[in-house]
Design a protein around this motif. Sequence first.
Motif, mmCIF file in Angstrom:
data_model
loop_
_atom_site.group_PDB
_atom_site.id
_atom_site.type_symbol
_atom_site.label_atom_id
_atom_site.label_comp_id
_atom_site.label_asym_id
_atom_site.label_seq_id
_atom_site.Cartn_x
_atom_site.Cartn_y
_atom_site.Cartn_z
ATOM 1 N N GLU A 1 4.830 -11.482 2.986
ATOM 2 C CA GLU A 1 4.449 -10.966 4.300
ATOM 3 C C GLU A 1 5.185 -9.665 4.605
ATOM 4 O O GLU A 1 4.597 -8.710 5.107
ATOM 5 N N GLU A 2 6.487 -9.612 4.284
ATOM 6 C CA GLU A 2 7.257 -8.391 4.482
ATOM 7 C C GLU A 2 6.719 -7.263 3.604
ATOM 8 O O GLU A 2 6.598 -6.123 4.049
ATOM 9 N N LEU A 3 6.391 -7.583 2.369
ATOM 10 C CA LEU A 3 5.842 -6.589 1.449
ATOM 11 C C LEU A 3 4.498 -6.069 1.945
ATOM 12 O O LEU A 3 4.229 -4.870 1.888
ATOM 13 N N ASP A 4 3.676 -6.948 2.472
ATOM 14 C CA ASP A 4 2.378 -6.556 3.018
ATOM 15 C C ASP A 4 2.557 -5.578 4.173
ATOM 16 O O ASP A 4 1.877 -4.555 4.243
ATOM 17 N N ARG A 5 3.491 -5.881 5.074
ATOM 18 C CA ARG A 5 3.761 -4.967 6.191
ATOM 19 C C ARG A 5 4.241 -3.616 5.678
ATOM 20 O O ARG A 5 3.828 -2.563 6.174
ATOM 21 N N SER A 6 5.122 -3.626 4.690
ATOM 22 C CA SER A 6 5.653 -2.374 4.144
ATOM 23 C C SER A 6 4.561 -1.542 3.485
ATOM 24 O O SER A 6 4.517 -0.320 3.643
ATOM 25 N N VAL A 7 3.681 -2.192 2.743
ATOM 26 C CA VAL A 7 2.591 -1.475 2.074
ATOM 27 C C VAL A 7 1.644 -0.864 3.103
ATOM 28 O O VAL A 7 1.193 0.277 2.952
ATOM 29 N N LYS A 8 1.349 -1.605 4.170
ATOM 30 C CA LYS A 8 0.489 -1.063 5.225
ATOM 31 C C LYS A 8 1.137 0.137 5.887
ATOM 32 O O LYS A 8 0.470 1.151 6.153
#
Length: 105
Positions: free
Chosen positions: A67-74
């Motif tokens: 979830e943290e990685l998804d936010r960072s990629v966005k």
Amino acid sequence: MSSLTTEGMIELVTNVGFPAALSLILLKYILFTTEGMIELVTNVGFPAALSLILLKYILFTLSRRLEELDRSVKQLSLSLEEMEAKQLKQSEQPSPANTDKLRAE
């Protein structure tokens, strides 16, 4: 799924498949109380119980990190789009130094 016997686990795996059976077992023991852990160890054995506990921990930790990685990629994607828009805007406006050079040649 009140008690987990070997036959019950085999039947569960046969009926729903291993991943689904593992998920159901984890859901049953989602709140690990002392009694729940003792029952889990008694029914599936210590190594299997430890494996399930570790799997639950790994899946929980992995989902948080994903979830943290998804936010960072966005956020990175938005930043890149902003940078591209700025570069495009700058490339459309001719700089005065470049036009002077072209006129001199």
